[in-house]
Write a protein that holds these residues in place. Sequence first.
Motif, PDB file in Angstrom:
ATOM      1  N   TYR A 177       0.816  -1.218   0.000  1.00 21.36           N
ATOM      2  CA  TYR A 177       0.000   0.000   0.000  1.00 21.36           C
ATOM      3  C   TYR A 177       0.845   1.262   0.000  1.00 21.36           C
ATOM      4  CZ  TYR A 177      -4.242  -2.712   0.456  1.00 21.36           C
ATOM      5  OH  TYR A 177      -5.286  -3.570   0.197  1.00 21.36           O
ATOM      6  N   ARG A 178       2.101   1.132  -0.392  1.00 24.79           N
ATOM      7  CA  ARG A 178       2.960   2.295  -0.541  1.00 24.79           C
ATOM      8  C   ARG A 178       2.420   3.187  -1.656  1.00 24.79           C
ATOM      9  NH1 ARG A 178       8.902   3.071   0.125  1.00 24.79           N
ATOM     10  NH2 ARG A 178       9.523   4.751  -1.281  1.00 24.79           N
ATOM     11  N   GLY A 179       2.229   4.466  -1.367  1.00 26.12           N
ATOM     12  CA  GLY A 179       1.683   5.386  -2.368  1.00 26.12           C
ATOM     13  C   GLY A 179       0.171   5.399  -2.412  1.00 26.12           C
ATOM     14  N   LEU A 180      -0.490   4.756  -1.437  1.00 29.61           N
ATOM     15  CA  LEU A 180      -1.957   4.700  -1.457  1.00 29.61           C
ATOM     16  C   LEU A 180      -2.591   6.079  -1.289  1.00 29.61           C
ATOM     17  CD1 LEU A 180      -4.598   3.073  -1.512  1.00 29.61           C
ATOM     18  CD2 LEU A 180      -4.372   2.785   0.971  1.00 29.61           C
ATOM     19  N   MET A 181      -2.017   6.902  -0.399  1.00 26.45           N
ATOM     20  CA  MET A 181      -2.629   8.202  -0.130  1.00 26.45           C
ATOM     21  C   MET A 181      -2.694   9.103  -1.366  1.00 26.45           C
ATOM     22  SD  MET A 181      -4.370   9.939   1.859  1.00 26.45           S
ATOM     23  CE  MET A 181      -4.268   8.813   3.235  1.00 26.45           C
ATOM     24  N   PRO A 182      -1.567   9.299  -2.100  1.00 27.12           N
ATOM     25  CA  PRO A 182      -1.700  10.113  -3.324  1.00 27.12           C
ATOM     26  C   PRO A 182      -2.619   9.476  -4.356  1.00 27.12           C
ATOM     27  CG  PRO A 182       0.482   9.126  -3.198  1.00 27.12           C
ATOM     28  CD  PRO A 182      -0.159   8.924  -1.861  1.00 27.12           C
ATOM     29  N   VAL A 251       1.670  10.989 -11.121  1.00 25.29           N
ATOM     30  CA  VAL A 251       3.132  10.923 -11.169  1.00 25.29           C
ATOM     31  C   VAL A 251       3.681  10.599  -9.779  1.00 25.29           C
ATOM     32  CG1 VAL A 251       5.244  12.258 -11.556  1.00 25.29           C
ATOM     33  CG2 VAL A 251       3.324  12.491 -13.134  1.00 25.29           C
ATOM     34  N   THR A 252       3.150  11.268  -8.766  1.00 26.41           N
ATOM     35  CA  THR A 252       3.576  11.040  -7.383  1.00 26.41           C
ATOM     36  C   THR A 252       3.326   9.595  -6.967  1.00 26.41           C
ATOM     37  OG1 THR A 252       3.058  13.340  -6.828  1.00 26.41           O
ATOM     38  CG2 THR A 252       3.235  11.785  -4.990  1.00 26.41           C
ATOM     39  N   ARG A 253       2.173   9.097  -7.292  1.00 23.22           N
ATOM     40  CA  ARG A 253       1.812   7.718  -6.945  1.00 23.22           C
ATOM     41  C   ARG A 253       2.776   6.711  -7.564  1.00 23.22           C
ATOM     42  NH1 ARG A 253      -2.259   4.013  -9.758  1.00 23.22           N
ATOM     43  NH2 ARG A 253      -2.516   5.722 -11.224  1.00 23.22           N
ATOM     44  N   ARG A 254       3.102   6.886  -8.858  1.00 22.69           N
ATOM     45  CA  ARG A 254       3.978   5.940  -9.538  1.00 22.69           C
ATOM     46  C   ARG A 254       5.362   5.897  -8.882  1.00 22.69           C
ATOM     47  NH1 ARG A 254       0.348   2.776 -11.549  1.00 22.69           N
ATOM     48  NH2 ARG A 254      -0.708   3.536 -13.409  1.00 22.69           N
ATOM     49  N   ARG A 255       5.912   7.067  -8.563  1.00 23.85           N
ATOM     50  CA  ARG A 255       7.245   7.097  -7.966  1.00 23.85           C
ATOM     51  C   ARG A 255       7.246   6.453  -6.585  1.00 23.85           C
ATOM     52  NH1 ARG A 255      11.073  10.091 -10.749  1.00 23.85           N
ATOM     53  NH2 ARG A 255      12.412   9.985  -8.911  1.00 23.85           N
ATOM     54  N   MET A 256       6.184   6.646  -5.826  1.00 18.44           N
ATOM     55  CA  MET A 256       6.099   6.029  -4.509  1.00 18.44           C
ATOM     56  C   MET A 256       5.911   4.526  -4.617  1.00 18.44           C
ATOM     57  SD  MET A 256       3.936   8.775  -2.244  1.00 18.44           S
ATOM     58  CE  MET A 256       4.266   7.897  -0.712  1.00 18.44           C
ATOM     59  N   GLN A 257       5.148   4.083  -5.597  1.00 19.95           N
ATOM     60  CA  GLN A 257       4.930   2.651  -5.797  1.00 19.95           C
ATOM     61  C   GLN A 257       6.225   1.929  -6.154  1.00 19.95           C
ATOM     62  OE1 GLN A 257       1.814   2.600  -8.784  1.00 19.95           O
ATOM     63  NE2 GLN A 257       0.320   1.876  -7.308  1.00 19.95           N
ATOM     64  N   LEU A 258       7.063   2.578  -6.966  1.00 18.59           N
ATOM     65  CA  LEU A 258       8.303   1.945  -7.404  1.00 18.59           C
ATOM     66  C   LEU A 258       9.301   1.818  -6.258  1.00 18.59           C
ATOM     67  CD1 LEU A 258       8.545   3.589 -10.910  1.00 18.59           C
ATOM     68  CD2 LEU A 258       8.260   1.163 -10.440  1.00 18.59           C
ATOM     69  N   GLN A 273       6.415  15.008   0.233  1.00 19.91           N
ATOM     70  CA  GLN A 273       7.852  14.930  -0.021  1.00 19.91           C
ATOM     71  C   GLN A 273       8.135  14.595  -1.480  1.00 19.91           C
ATOM     72  OE1 GLN A 273       9.807  11.822   2.202  1.00 19.91           O
ATOM     73  NE2 GLN A 273      11.752  12.918   2.279  1.00 19.91           N
ATOM     74  N   THR A 274       7.378  13.670  -2.031  1.00 21.94           N
ATOM     75  CA  THR A 274       7.561  13.269  -3.428  1.00 21.94           C
ATOM     76  C   THR A 274       7.179  14.389  -4.386  1.00 21.94           C
ATOM     77  OG1 THR A 274       7.039  10.985  -2.798  1.00 21.94           O
ATOM     78  CG2 THR A 274       7.002  11.508  -5.146  1.00 21.94           C
ATOM     79  N   LEU A 275       6.065  15.064  -4.125  1.00 26.61           N
ATOM     80  CA  LEU A 275       5.651  16.195  -4.967  1.00 26.61           C
ATOM     81  C   LEU A 275       6.731  17.285  -4.986  1.00 26.61           C
ATOM     82  CD1 LEU A 275       1.863  16.638  -4.102  1.00 26.61           C
ATOM     83  CD2 LEU A 275       2.804  16.357  -6.392  1.00 26.61           C
ATOM     84  N   LYS A 276       7.272  17.608  -3.806  1.00 30.75           N
ATOM     85  CA  LYS A 276       8.320  18.633  -3.710  1.00 30.75           C
ATOM     86  C   LYS A 276       9.573  18.201  -4.451  1.00 30.75           C
ATOM     87  CE  LYS A 276       7.088  20.857   0.694  1.00 30.75           C
ATOM     88  NZ  LYS A 276       7.507  21.085   2.092  1.00 30.75           N
TER      89      LYS A 276
END
Length: 320
Positions: A177-182, A251-258, A273-276
């Motif tokens: 569930y990494r990246g679930l919030m975005p 875009v944020t979700r994909r980077r967090m998922q990877l 943090q990822t968006l920034k």
Amino acid sequence: MASPAAAGPGAALPPGAAHRDFYWLRSFIAGGVAGCCAKTTTAPLDRVKILLQAHNHHYKHLGVFSTLCAVPRKEGYLGLYKGNGAMMIRIFPYGAIQFMAFDQYQKVIKKQLGISGHVHRLMAGSMAGITAVICTYPLDMVRVRLAFQVKGEHKYMGIIHAFKMIYTKEGGFSGFYRGLMPTIVGMAPYAGFSFFTFGTLKSIGLSQAPNLLGRPSLDNPDVLVLKTHVNLLCGGIAGAIAQTISYPLDVTRRRMQLGAVLPDSEKCLTMVQTLKYVYQQHGIRRGLYRGLSLNYIRCIPSQAVAFTTYELMKQFLHLN
């Protein structure tokens, strides 16, 4: 006209009564088929989008169409469909849950909350999208990991192996569930505006130009539905508007998922943090909206096929 209650025990059922059984199951199947048709249509573009969004080092210097040409040269034509098996396993329940939940949420919002007009479509669409995402997110995580791999550099040998590796190496169930919030934050406006735009265009079209844009439903002549080419057009417009609004969060979700697959994963642990980080490193056009041109090419036919297939499946399965 005699009321149904007046009919005797041996009387024939009213037209369509036999089709009311298992409504939820038929609705589930219609949504699942619609989702699979839509994603199969655009699977190669999905693979390219993931490679570009996450700046895969083999393709980060290329554009959309260059990557579409480079992937078959490096990995063969089946490389364009890498991760598609996991996608189909995910997308059938995803599409099924989303469309079925949308119908149910619409009824609840209208009857229980007394909210009608176009607003209920926006609310029901957002809630349906979030419900579908939560139920199918682990499958999406695995699909993204498989799609990001390049021939000769495989970390995962298949769907089951990817599940095992993520579970053992990335903290158990929380790793899925990494990246679930975005994803949830992005899905609310995406699904909401998608259903809202399509439903609004359909409603306006059938009320203003019923003879030009509509025709009787195959399963219920008393119900007007949009003609197929109009369905495709309305679905495409809905997809374009929804994607434009929610793309940076995608875009944020994909980077967090990877996650650990990327060398800068420690800088992409939370949504903010990822968006920034993406904004500071790559800016708006080359970072937060990287691959958007591909997404338009991908999402317009995808949403057009999804809505059109669902509308046709509703007629074939007697849902009108």
